[in-house]
Write an enzyme that holds these catalytic residues in place. Structure first.
Site, short mmCIF file in Angstrom:
data_model
loop_
_atom_site.label_atom_id
_atom_site.label_comp_id
_atom_site.label_asym_id
_atom_site.label_seq_id
_atom_site.Cartn_x
_atom_site.Cartn_y
_atom_site.Cartn_z
N ARG A 119 0.82 -1.21 0.00
CA ARG A 119 0.00 0.00 0.00
C ARG A 119 0.86 1.26 0.00
O ARG A 119 0.42 2.31 -0.48
CB ARG A 119 -0.95 -0.01 1.20
CG ARG A 119 -2.03 -1.08 1.13
CD ARG A 119 -2.87 -1.10 2.40
NE ARG A 119 -2.06 -1.39 3.57
CZ ARG A 119 -2.50 -1.34 4.82
NH1 ARG A 119 -3.76 -1.02 5.05
NH2 ARG A 119 -1.71 -1.63 5.83
N SER A 176 -7.11 2.98 5.59
CA SER A 176 -6.77 1.61 5.20
C SER A 176 -6.30 1.52 3.75
O SER A 176 -5.58 0.58 3.39
CB SER A 176 -7.96 0.68 5.43
OG SER A 176 -9.07 1.08 4.66
N GLU A 206 -20.77 1.45 -1.60
CA GLU A 206 -19.90 1.01 -2.69
C GLU A 206 -20.57 1.05 -4.05
O GLU A 206 -19.92 1.32 -5.07
CB GLU A 206 -19.38 -0.41 -2.40
CG GLU A 206 -18.31 -0.47 -1.33
CD GLU A 206 -18.85 -0.36 0.09
OE1 GLU A 206 -18.05 -0.24 1.03
OE2 GLU A 206 -20.10 -0.42 0.25
N PHE A 253 -15.73 -5.70 -0.15
CA PHE A 253 -16.90 -4.83 -0.30
C PHE A 253 -16.93 -4.15 -1.66
O PHE A 253 -18.00 -3.99 -2.26
CB PHE A 253 -16.91 -3.78 0.80
CG PHE A 253 -16.86 -4.35 2.19
CD1 PHE A 253 -17.74 -5.37 2.57
CD2 PHE A 253 -15.94 -3.92 3.11
CE1 PHE A 253 -17.69 -5.93 3.83
CE2 PHE A 253 -15.88 -4.47 4.38
CZ PHE A 253 -16.76 -5.47 4.75
N ARG A 304 -2.59 -6.13 2.00
CA ARG A 304 -1.96 -5.41 3.11
C ARG A 304 -0.93 -6.28 3.80
O ARG A 304 -0.28 -5.85 4.75
CB ARG A 304 -3.04 -4.95 4.11
CG ARG A 304 -3.72 -6.09 4.84
CD ARG A 304 -4.92 -5.64 5.64
NE ARG A 304 -4.56 -4.76 6.74
CZ ARG A 304 -5.16 -3.60 6.99
NH1 ARG A 304 -6.14 -3.19 6.21
NH2 ARG A 304 -4.81 -2.87 8.02
#
Length: 316
Positions: free
Chosen positions: A8, A35, A56, A81, A165
Site C-alpha cells: 500500500r 486503510s 460502494e 466490499f 496489506r
C-alpha cells in the site's frame, strides 16, 4: 522472510506521483482513507478525492460518471466490499460501458482473517474475471504494485487491481517493466511449474528452493494478470510437465481455474490447484489460515511432491 514491505505504500507513492503529472487522476473512496493509504493523496489533492461513504454501489457509479467526463478515477476500498457489494455496477457501469475506471481492491484475500468470512476476500477474482472487458491484475510486491499502477493509469479501459496489506519481500528488480497480460518467470526449472500471484509468489519461490533438496527443479511463474491470461506462458509450462497453481483465493474460479481452462483446451497436463477450498474460511489470523490451508512454503512443497508423484505414476 526479512525486509518485508506493505504494497500500500508503493501504491500511495505511485498514485501521488501519477496525479502530480496528470490532473485527470482522481480518487473515489468509501471511508477507507486510512486503510487505503490515501492520507498523502488527500493532503496533496483534497479537491480530487471524493469520499462516497460506505456506499460502494454509489462509489462505482460516481467513478463511472467521472470517467465519462474525461477523468481517470481510482476507486479504493476493501476488496470484499468493493467487488461484492458493487458487482452489478462493476459489470454494467464499467465492463459493459468500457468506462476508464481503475478499481483498487485493498486488503484482499485472507488479510482480514480475524474478522471472519464477511471480510475474507477470496471470491473477488472469480467475480471480476468473469466480467467482459475488465482487466484483472494481482500484484506480488511493491515494485510490481508501482509498475502495474502506472500501466493501469495508461490503459484505456476498466481495470481491477487486487492489492494486499500483507507484508511481502521485494521480488522484482527496480527496472522491472510490467506489461498487462504478460507473465513473468522468476525461477527457471523443468518438469514442474509453480504458478502463483500476489502474496503467494514469494511463498512459491521459497517452496521451489525447498524442492531442490527433493530433486525437483521447479520453475516459478508470476501470473500477475489473471485477465487477460498469458496463454503462451501456460502452454509453455504445460509442455514441460505438471502445473501447480497457488493462490490466496478460493480454488473455484480463480487463477487455477483460469490456467486449467487454457490447459484443457490447448495442452492437457496434470494439474493441482492449491488455495482455499470452495468453502467459507474459518475466523482466525491470516497466519493461521495460511497454515490451515497449506498456503506456506512447506505446504506448497508437499503439494508439489504429491503432484509430481501422481504425474509419474499416471504415465502422463
Amino acid at each position: 522472510m526479512s525486509d518485508l514491505h506493505d504494497c500500500r505504500k508503493a501504491f500511495s507513492d505511485t498514485l501521488v506521483a501519477l496525479a502530480s503529472a496528470d490532473p485527470r487522476i482522481v480518487v473515489v473512496a468509501n471511508d477507507s482513507i486510512g486503510s487505503s493509504n490515501l492520507k498523502e493523496f488527500k493532503r496533496r489533492f483534497p479537491e480530487r478525492l471524493v469520499n462516497a461513504g460506505i456506499a460502494e454501489q454509489n462509489m462505482v457509479g460516481i467513478a463511472a460518471g467521472l470517467a465519462n467526463g474525461g477523468l481517470i478515477p481510482f476507486v479504493c476500498g476493501a476488496s470484499c466490499f468493493l467487488t461484492g457489494r458493487a458487482l452489478e455496477q462493476v459489470k454494467v457501469d464499467l465492463g459493459y460501458s468500457r468506462s476508464n475506471v481503475k478499481l483498487c481492491g485493498m486488503s484482499s484475500g485472507l488479510a482480514y482473517g480475524e474478522l471472519g468470512p464477511t471480510h475474507h476476500s477470496i471470491e473477488d477474482l472469480a467475480w471480476t474475471r468473469a466480467i467482459a472487458n475488465l482487466t484483472v491484475i494481482v500484484t506480488a510486491d511493491p515494485v510490481e504494485t508501482a509498475a502495474a499502477l502506472r500501466a493501469a493509469a495508461a490503459y484505456d479501459g476498466p481495470v481491477f487491481l487486487r492489492l494486499s496489506r500483507m507484508p511481502v519481500p521485494v521480488l522484482h528488480p527496480a527496472e522491472y517493466e510490467f506489461e498487462i497480460g504478460r507473465a513473468t518467470r522468476l525461477r527457471s526449472g523443468s518438469g514442474l511449474t509453480l504458478m502463483a500471484n500476489g502474496t503467494m509468489v514469494a511463498r512459491a519461490l521459497e517452496a521451489a528452493s525447498l524442492l531442490e533438496a527433493d530433486g525437483i527443479h521447479a520453475a516459478v511463474v508470476n501470473m500477475s494478470t489473471v485477465r487477460p491470461l498469458d496463454r503462451r506462458a501456460v502452454i509453455d509450462a504445460a509442455a514441460s510437465g505438471p502445473i501447480l497453481t497457488v493462490e490466496e483465493h478460493t480454488v473455484a474460479g480463480g487463477l487455477g481455474g483460469a490456467v486449467a481452462e487454457v490447459v484443457v483446451e490447448s495442452h492437457p497436463v496434470r494439474m493441482k490447484m492449491l488455495g482455499v477450498p470452495a468453502e467459507f474460511a474459518p475466523t482466525g489470523s491470516a497466519a493461521f489460515l495460511f497454515e490451515h490451508y497449506g498456503l506456506t512454503p512447506e505446504g506448497i512443497r508437499q503439494a508439489a511432491i504429491q503432484l509430481v508423484e501422481d504425474h509419474a505414476h499416471s504415465g502422463d
